[in-house]
Design a protein around this motif. Structure first.
Motif, PDB file in Angstrom:
ATOM      1  N   LYS A 217       0.830  -1.206   0.000  1.00 56.24           N
ATOM      2  CA  LYS A 217       0.000   0.000   0.000  1.00 56.24           C
ATOM      3  C   LYS A 217       0.866   1.259   0.000  1.00 56.24           C
ATOM      4  O   LYS A 217       0.564   2.235  -0.691  1.00 56.24           O
ATOM      5  N   CYS A 218       1.961   1.222   0.774  1.00 60.44           N
ATOM      6  CA  CYS A 218       2.869   2.367   0.807  1.00 60.44           C
ATOM      7  C   CYS A 218       3.473   2.627  -0.573  1.00 60.44           C
ATOM      8  O   CYS A 218       3.574   3.772  -1.012  1.00 60.44           O
ATOM      9  N   ALA A 219       3.898   1.563  -1.227  1.00 61.80           N
ATOM     10  CA  ALA A 219       4.487   1.717  -2.557  1.00 61.80           C
ATOM     11  C   ALA A 219       3.490   2.341  -3.527  1.00 61.80           C
ATOM     12  O   ALA A 219       3.857   3.155  -4.383  1.00 61.80           O
ATOM     13  N   LYS A 220       2.224   1.969  -3.366  1.00 57.23           N
ATOM     14  CA  LYS A 220       1.193   2.490  -4.263  1.00 57.23           C
ATOM     15  C   LYS A 220       0.911   3.969  -4.029  1.00 57.23           C
ATOM     16  O   LYS A 220       0.762   4.740  -4.976  1.00 57.23           O
ATOM     17  N   TYR A 221       0.872   4.357  -2.757  1.00 58.76           N
ATOM     18  CA  TYR A 221       0.433   5.709  -2.434  1.00 58.76           C
ATOM     19  C   TYR A 221       1.571   6.711  -2.207  1.00 58.76           C
ATOM     20  O   TYR A 221       1.317   7.906  -2.064  1.00 58.76           O
ATOM     21  N   THR A 222       2.810   6.237  -2.167  1.00 60.12           N
ATOM     22  CA  THR A 222       3.939   7.147  -2.018  1.00 60.12           C
ATOM     23  C   THR A 222       4.387   7.634  -3.395  1.00 60.12           C
ATOM     24  O   THR A 222       4.703   6.815  -4.267  1.00 60.12           O
ATOM     25  N   PRO A 223       4.417   8.945  -3.631  1.00 60.33           N
ATOM     26  CA  PRO A 223       4.829   9.458  -4.936  1.00 60.33           C
ATOM     27  C   PRO A 223       6.173   8.922  -5.418  1.00 60.33           C
ATOM     28  O   PRO A 223       6.365   8.732  -6.626  1.00 60.33           O
ATOM     29  N   LEU A 224       7.115   8.663  -4.507  1.00 59.35           N
ATOM     30  CA  LEU A 224       8.417   8.142  -4.916  1.00 59.35           C
ATOM     31  C   LEU A 224       8.416   6.623  -5.061  1.00 59.35           C
ATOM     32  O   LEU A 224       9.461   6.025  -5.347  1.00 59.35           O
ATOM     33  N   GLY A 225       7.265   5.979  -4.855  1.00 58.48           N
ATOM     34  CA  GLY A 225       7.075   4.604  -5.274  1.00 58.48           C
ATOM     35  C   GLY A 225       7.592   3.501  -4.386  1.00 58.48           C
ATOM     36  O   GLY A 225       7.705   2.355  -4.830  1.00 58.48           O
ATOM     37  N   ARG A 226       7.914   3.783  -3.120  1.00 61.56           N
ATOM     38  CA  ARG A 226       8.376   2.719  -2.227  1.00 61.56           C
ATOM     39  C   ARG A 226       8.122   3.114  -0.785  1.00 61.56           C
ATOM     40  O   ARG A 226       7.881   4.285  -0.471  1.00 61.56           O
ATOM     41  N   ILE A 227       8.239   2.138   0.102  1.00 54.56           N
ATOM     42  CA  ILE A 227       8.129   2.398   1.536  1.00 54.56           C
ATOM     43  C   ILE A 227       9.447   3.000   2.031  1.00 54.56           C
ATOM     44  O   ILE A 227      10.507   2.769   1.440  1.00 54.56           O
ATOM     45  N   GLY A 228       9.387   3.781   3.095  1.00 54.25           N
ATOM     46  CA  GLY A 228      10.594   4.368   3.666  1.00 54.25           C
ATOM     47  C   GLY A 228      11.504   3.327   4.277  1.00 54.25           C
ATOM     48  O   GLY A 228      11.044   2.303   4.784  1.00 54.25           O
ATOM     49  N   GLN A 229      12.802   3.571   4.213  1.00 56.31           N
ATOM     50  CA  GLN A 229      13.803   2.698   4.799  1.00 56.31           C
ATOM     51  C   GLN A 229      14.449   3.421   5.992  1.00 56.31           C
ATOM     52  O   GLN A 229      14.565   4.651   5.984  1.00 56.31           O
ATOM     53  N   PRO A 230      14.911   2.686   6.998  1.00 53.78           N
ATOM     54  CA  PRO A 230      15.574   3.339   8.140  1.00 53.78           C
ATOM     55  C   PRO A 230      16.724   4.252   7.727  1.00 53.78           C
ATOM     56  O   PRO A 230      16.926   5.307   8.331  1.00 53.78           O
ATOM     57  N   ILE A 231      17.472   3.881   6.694  1.00 55.02           N
ATOM     58  CA  ILE A 231      18.595   4.723   6.268  1.00 55.02           C
ATOM     59  C   ILE A 231      18.116   6.067   5.733  1.00 55.02           C
ATOM     60  O   ILE A 231      18.827   7.072   5.855  1.00 55.02           O
ATOM     61  N   ASP A 232      16.905   6.123   5.166  1.00 55.41           N
ATOM     62  CA  ASP A 232      16.360   7.408   4.706  1.00 55.41           C
ATOM     63  C   ASP A 232      16.243   8.376   5.868  1.00 55.41           C
ATOM     64  O   ASP A 232      16.546   9.570   5.735  1.00 55.41           O
ATOM     65  N   ILE A 233      15.794   7.861   7.004  1.00 54.40           N
ATOM     66  CA  ILE A 233      15.600   8.703   8.183  1.00 54.40           C
ATOM     67  C   ILE A 233      16.949   9.043   8.804  1.00 54.40           C
ATOM     68  O   ILE A 233      17.192  10.189   9.214  1.00 54.40           O
ATOM     69  N   ALA A 234      17.845   8.053   8.870  1.00 55.88           N
ATOM     70  CA  ALA A 234      19.170   8.284   9.452  1.00 55.88           C
ATOM     71  C   ALA A 234      19.910   9.398   8.715  1.00 55.88           C
ATOM     72  O   ALA A 234      20.572  10.232   9.343  1.00 55.88           O
ATOM     73  N   LYS A 235      19.814   9.414   7.401  1.00 57.36           N
ATOM     74  CA  LYS A 235      20.477  10.466   6.621  1.00 57.36           C
ATOM     75  C   LYS A 235      19.946  11.847   7.008  1.00 57.36           C
ATOM     76  O   LYS A 235      20.708  12.818   7.097  1.00 57.36           O
ATOM     77  N   GLY A 236      18.635  11.922   7.242  1.00 55.42           N
ATOM     78  CA  GLY A 236      18.050  13.204   7.641  1.00 55.42           C
ATOM     79  C   GLY A 236      18.502  13.637   9.023  1.00 55.42           C
ATOM     80  O   GLY A 236      18.763  14.825   9.258  1.00 55.42           O
ATOM     81  N   VAL A 237      18.612  12.686   9.942  1.00 57.47           N
ATOM     82  CA  VAL A 237      19.090  12.999  11.293  1.00 57.47           C
ATOM     83  C   VAL A 237      20.519  13.523  11.235  1.00 57.47           C
ATOM     84  O   VAL A 237      20.862  14.523  11.894  1.00 57.47           O
ATOM     85  N   VAL A 238      21.359  12.853  10.455  1.00 53.28           N
ATOM     86  CA  VAL A 238      22.754  13.287  10.305  1.00 53.28           C
ATOM     87  C   VAL A 238      22.815  14.694   9.716  1.00 53.28           C
ATOM     88  O   VAL A 238      23.603  15.532  10.164  1.00 53.28           O
ATOM     89  N   PHE A 239      21.981  14.970   8.724  1.00 55.70           N
ATOM     90  CA  PHE A 239      21.960  16.318   8.142  1.00 55.70           C
ATOM     91  C   PHE A 239      21.622  17.365   9.195  1.00 55.70           C
ATOM     92  O   PHE A 239      22.308  18.393   9.319  1.00 55.70           O
ATOM     93  N   LEU A 240      20.582  17.124   9.985  1.00 59.47           N
ATOM     94  CA  LEU A 240      20.169  18.107  10.990  1.00 59.47           C
ATOM     95  C   LEU A 240      21.224  18.316  12.068  1.00 59.47           C
ATOM     96  O   LEU A 240      21.272  19.370  12.699  1.00 59.47           O
ATOM     97  N   ALA A 241      22.067  17.305  12.285  1.00 58.68           N
ATOM     98  CA  ALA A 241      23.142  17.432  13.276  1.00 58.68           C
ATOM     99  C   ALA A 241      24.416  18.010  12.685  1.00 58.68           C
ATOM    100  O   ALA A 241      25.344  18.359  13.422  1.00 58.68           O
ATOM    101  N   SER A 242      24.472  18.135  11.369  1.00 60.08           N
ATOM    102  CA  SER A 242      25.699  18.550  10.687  1.00 60.08           C
ATOM    103  C   SER A 242      25.833  20.067  10.634  1.00 60.08           C
ATOM    104  O   SER A 242      24.875  20.809  10.886  1.00 60.08           O
ATOM    105  N   SER A 243      27.018  20.515  10.253  1.00 58.33           N
ATOM    106  CA  SER A 243      27.256  21.954  10.120  1.00 58.33           C
ATOM    107  C   SER A 243      26.465  22.548   8.963  1.00 58.33           C
ATOM    108  O   SER A 243      26.237  23.759   8.919  1.00 58.33           O
ATOM    109  N   ASP A 244      26.033  21.723   8.017  1.00 59.71           N
ATOM    110  CA  ASP A 244      25.189  22.231   6.927  1.00 59.71           C
ATOM    111  C   ASP A 244      23.868  22.777   7.452  1.00 59.71           C
ATOM    112  O   ASP A 244      23.219  23.596   6.780  1.00 59.71           O
TER     113      ASP A 244
END
Length: 275
Positions: A217-244
């Motif tokens: 169902k997630c794959a069907k209704y997500t515009p990017l066509g797949r369910i989220g993966q833990p690494i997707d979230i981890a990358k965002g956490v790292v970004f928010l903690a980074s100097s960027d």
């Protein structure tokens, strides 16, 4: 006339280098938290792995150490965040071991269903908010003196359900909405002390035991066509903690592949047609 400063670009090139930084991620013995401590470790940070299951904690500790460029051993702490004494012990052991804190990630939480008219709703609500709200606040309060010294950051893991309510999930909705509000208010309060506070809101993320119907169902209704993966979230956490992200605070970063735009109030009813 403005001139280019190479130091600016060098800083961006080095923005994911967390060597010498200490990162505490709650709920890090599985799922999103596990992937987050692994990524931070791979980027040079010293990390704390914590959860309620001792064997899971030890397994992740070993895997995290192998990912560290210098094979730095993480601190493993078995703790139940519904208990105040465990929260204090987790934090005290972190400071005793590393003598500093740069990043706090309040990831631990529980997806709890319940209707507002249920007889025991208030008990359900208390259970839902105990970790997401109370434990997160307690860790933030303990962390502030140390984050002041490091110009550190706090990331609270929220959920898109705060923006797109789903029926029968009022306890979870209230807990995650409260956590987002905590981020917003503390961003104002702690900003002058050099501490940034943000929310990262997730949609549906793959984890062991998730039904195939939900994945489909997630794959069907997500515009990017797949369910989220833990690494997707981890990358965002790292970004928010980074100097960027050094000029970002009080922000809610949504990482859900666009799913929230196609969610309705009955989204998690997998009996709906997903073909």
């Amino acid at each position: 006339m403005l001139t280019e400063n190479n130091d600016i670009y060098d800083e961006v090139r080095d923005s994911r280098n967390f060597t010498g930084k200490v990162v505490l991620v709650t709920g890090s013995s599985s799922g999103i938290g596990e992937q987050t401590v692994k990524l931070f470790s791979a980027l040079g940070a010293r990390v704390v792995v914590t959860g309620r299951n001792a064997s899971h904690v030890e397994t992740v500790v070993q895997e995290v150490q192998q990912l560290s460029p210098k094979k730095l051993k993480p601190l493993g702490v078995v703790a139940d965040l519904t208990k105040n004494a465990d929260i204090e012990r987790l934090f005290n052991e972190t400071i005793k071991t590393f003598n500093r804190l740069d990043v706090l990630v309040n990831n631990a939480g529980a997806v709890i269903f319940g209707n507002g008219t249920e007889k025991d709703f208030l008990d359900i609500l208390d259970k839902s908010s105990r970790v997401d709200v109370k434990a997160s606040l307690q860790l933030i309060r303990l962390s502030v003196p140390y984050l002041q010294k490091t110009n550190g950051s706090i990331t609270n893991i929220g959920a898109t359900i705060s923006e797109r309510p789903i029926k029968s999930m009022l306890p979870y909705n209230l807990a995650k909405t409260s956590l987002t509000t905590i981020s917003n208010v503390l961003a104002i309060e702690l900003g002058p002390q050099g501490i940034r506070v943000n929310t990262l809101s997730v949609g549906v993320v793959l984890k062991p035991g998730i039904p195939d119907e939900v994945i489909k169902k997630c794959a069907k209704y997500t515009p990017l066509g797949r369910i989220g993966q833990p690494i997707d979230i981890a990358k965002g956490v790292v970004f928010l903690a980074s100097s960027d992200a050094e000029f970002i605070t009080g922000h809610n970063l949504v990482i859900d592949g666009g799913l929230k735009y196609n969610m309705d109030s009955d989204y998690l009813n997998v009996d709906n047609n997903v073909d």
